[in-house]
Design a protein around this motif. Sequence first.
Motif, short mmCIF file in Angstrom:
data_model
loop_
_atom_site.label_atom_id
_atom_site.label_comp_id
_atom_site.label_asym_id
_atom_site.label_seq_id
_atom_site.Cartn_x
_atom_site.Cartn_y
_atom_site.Cartn_z
N UNK B 3 1.01 -1.24 0.02
CA UNK B 3 -0.08 0.02 0.12
C UNK B 3 1.07 0.79 0.07
N UNK B 4 1.97 1.17 0.66
CA UNK B 4 2.37 2.96 1.30
C UNK B 4 3.62 2.37 1.72
N UNK B 5 4.87 3.36 1.44
CA UNK B 5 6.19 3.27 2.15
C UNK B 5 6.14 4.55 2.34
N UNK B 6 6.44 5.10 3.78
CA UNK B 6 6.00 6.01 4.90
C UNK B 6 7.28 6.74 4.21
N UNK B 7 7.94 8.18 3.50
CA UNK B 7 9.04 8.28 2.76
C UNK B 7 10.00 8.95 4.06
N UNK B 8 9.15 10.22 4.80
CA UNK B 8 9.49 10.60 6.10
C UNK B 8 10.38 9.46 7.07
N UNK B 9 10.05 8.42 7.37
CA UNK B 9 10.12 6.95 7.63
C UNK B 9 11.27 6.36 7.26
N UNK B 10 11.55 6.22 6.18
CA UNK B 10 12.17 5.62 5.33
C UNK B 10 13.61 5.82 5.80
N UNK B 11 14.98 4.97 5.58
CA UNK B 11 16.31 5.17 5.68
C UNK B 11 16.26 4.94 4.39
N UNK B 12 16.70 4.99 3.79
CA UNK B 12 17.05 4.74 2.10
C UNK B 12 17.97 2.97 2.16
N UNK B 13 17.59 2.45 3.18
CA UNK B 13 18.42 1.39 3.10
C UNK B 13 18.13 0.60 1.71
N UNK B 14 16.94 0.59 1.39
CA UNK B 14 16.56 -0.47 -0.08
C UNK B 14 16.71 -2.09 0.60
N UNK B 15 16.36 -1.92 1.72
CA UNK B 15 16.48 -3.51 2.06
C UNK B 15 15.06 -3.96 1.71
N UNK B 16 14.13 -3.64 1.39
CA UNK B 16 12.70 -4.02 0.69
C UNK B 16 12.63 -4.27 -0.68
N UNK B 17 13.76 -3.65 -1.66
CA UNK B 17 14.05 -3.72 -2.90
C UNK B 17 15.05 -5.02 -2.53
N UNK B 18 15.49 -5.49 -2.18
CA UNK B 18 16.53 -6.78 -2.02
C UNK B 18 15.71 -7.72 -1.77
N UNK B 19 14.49 -7.46 -0.65
CA UNK B 19 13.66 -8.13 0.20
C UNK B 19 12.65 -9.26 -0.41
N UNK B 20 12.31 -8.17 -2.00
CA UNK B 20 11.05 -8.29 -2.18
C UNK B 20 11.25 -9.97 -3.32
N UNK B 21 9.99 -10.88 -3.11
CA UNK B 21 10.84 -12.16 -3.59
C UNK B 21 10.17 -11.26 -5.07
N UNK B 22 9.26 -10.36 -5.39
CA UNK B 22 8.13 -10.52 -6.64
C UNK B 22 8.59 -9.17 -6.99
N UNK B 23 9.95 -8.62 -6.89
CA UNK B 23 9.59 -7.78 -7.66
C UNK B 23 9.02 -6.54 -7.42
N UNK B 24 8.25 -6.13 -7.05
CA UNK B 24 7.07 -5.21 -6.68
C UNK B 24 7.79 -4.16 -6.94
N UNK B 25 9.46 -3.39 -6.00
CA UNK B 25 10.40 -2.30 -5.88
C UNK B 25 10.96 -2.03 -7.00
N UNK B 26 10.95 -0.60 -7.19
CA UNK B 26 12.94 -0.25 -7.68
C UNK B 26 13.12 1.15 -7.01
N UNK B 27 14.59 0.97 -7.56
CA UNK B 27 14.86 1.86 -6.52
C UNK B 27 14.70 3.32 -7.52
N UNK B 28 14.83 4.11 -6.11
CA UNK B 28 14.47 5.67 -6.54
C UNK B 28 15.49 5.92 -7.68
N UNK B 29 14.77 6.28 -8.22
CA UNK B 29 16.09 7.36 -9.28
C UNK B 29 16.59 8.40 -8.32
N UNK B 30 16.16 9.11 -7.73
CA UNK B 30 16.86 10.35 -7.02
C UNK B 30 17.52 9.87 -5.68
#
Lengths: 530, 134
Positions: B3-30
């Motif tokens: 549903x949502x990533x809380x950007x103010x809480x996110x520390x930018x570690x990108x763990x979710x990009x790796x951990x998601x087994x189904x490739x839901x996330x992309x790295x932020x271009x910025x």
Amino acid sequence: MTQLDIQTDVLVIGGGMAAAWAAIGAARHGAAVTLVDKGFVGTSGVTATAGPGHWWVPPDPKLREAAIDKRDQTSFGLADRAWMERVLEVTWRTLPELQGHYAFSVDGAGQTYYPGVRGPEYMRALRKFAQSSGVVILDHHPALELLLHPDGSAAGAAGYARLTRSDWRVRAGAVVMATGGSAFRSGLIGSHNNTGDGHLMAGEAGAHLSGMEFSTIYTLSPAWCSTRTLPYPAARFFDAEGAELDIPPPMADKAHHQALAKAMLAGPVFADLREAPEALKPILRRIQPATVAPFERKGVNLFEDRFQVKLFGEGTIRGTGGLRVIDEDCQTTVPGLYAAGDAATRELVVGASSGGGSPNSAWALTSGQAAGAGAARLAKTRGRRTLDTCAPAGRAGLRPARGAASVDERGAIAAVQAEMLAYDKAFWRRGETLQASLLRLNDAWRELADHRRAEGLERVGARETAGLLATARWATEAALARVESRGLHQRADAPGLSPQGGRRLLVGGLEEIWTRYEEAAPEALVEAAA
Amino acid sequence: MIAHIFEDLCNGCDACVSACPTHVFDLSPTGGAPVIARPDQCQTCFMCELYCPADAIYVGADQTRPEPFDPEAIRASGVLGQMRRDHLWDAPAGDLEPLKEYWRLGPFLGEGAQIAAARYKRQHPQGDPPSALP
């Protein structure tokens, strides 16, 4: 452009428990091992979201024999006692090796409790165990196709690194296929990646499959989200008007699921868990946290409110079929290609029945160890053969047989779901409906194989669609060829066992699918146990 | 469904990009919080929440479709990080507490099945269950 081009002794394809155990097994035998997974080793596959129990019997000959006798009775003549014995022994010996990576708890009697493990922690431990064994893990590196030597043996694989958007190629002395089963995109928790990719790649190399007709098994869950099943066995069931449904209990197995399916075909079905074990209610969260979340977040009180349920298809995951293995090393009919876990047929242990979670996990562990060891030995004996030529074997979705054109992949997946998961078609199979399913599935296959030329990241999805279609067609052809009812395979037009049916049914081929019964009695296939 | 990533809480570690087994996330271009690029591939397994050290991700309950939700209500509800807390995911290696009750899964499954079997027997004193065939 190929950006990663490496060599190794053993290449493991897949990232669930069977793949991890295969990689650990190969490393244990001195091989350099690279593991490529479509997702992330730790969260990939149906084990990560579950809590697998392993078939667990102490090494007392009487206890082992009794356990094997019991399992043999539900195999309907298709299992192999030597393999069962081996699975019990290897699991008993191997699982405790995870100590140090996994915090095995203590049971009510104060004993260390080994057989049941929680998915996320188990897969995190297997990842660490594999890495500490020297395995190179490449996450998000889906394999797209096998590479084959001119003699037809496995030479490696090629694929796409989806986070870095670059191609990869790995040459290897042996390859282990541990890509899981095919759930026909049912929505079953953890199964989104389980699209029969490995079956497809192996099938293109000429591999035989076995037991694909035993693919009709379902798991109960809330209608809005597939979960694990701990809270549900005591459920009472109601129709939309609130009338209680007459559903035989879970112990009735087939009758339980058939009655639920029949009721769901007639209208929505609601579960009531107020009679669930009282002691479970306050601590479900401590045991299966992810089962609680879909209720809390929907504002449904799991143990008080009635909620709609449905059956999620498990396909060949808890169904038994998969790549046929022809020796103790779990080698497939393609030389140098090994199979482990749900990608391989589990008939050797459970025959025509599902077996449920525990023999399945024990099989995944044992076949992983066996395939890894066998692959390591072959790679040591024959070398990596990297000076030999090799060619990519992938076809459907990558290299169209006719002119490239746009293809309706969503429509193809919808066809697979409709033909493979509909309760009436799965629980009460009939020759004519199976024929009609095949026509539709073959048309979708033809369109994809003839015209789809995916590029870049789209190749991953195109190959998933091809894998879904291939496994659906093999399962349906096998169901059509087995004109009897045995274990999971129930034909409404052929009830009861046929005297000729006590043999495994093989299937293979992609353009033209063939089926034939295995000649040898199952017992003769594996002479010795490890 | 994611549903949502809380950007103010996110520390930018990108763990979710790796951990998601189904490739839901992309790295932020910025370089900020990851992008929910392929929600249709989300299987509602909650693994991204489990692997998010910042408790910045919310997955909705329905796996079949996105549901309307209010990010601030979610934040206030205390549900963020629930998956990690329930698992005791960050307990030190060797700590037996996270899996202390896990051995009870098998017995509870058995007890549930017994409850259903006994109830069925009470409801069918004559024995044979009716045929499930249509």
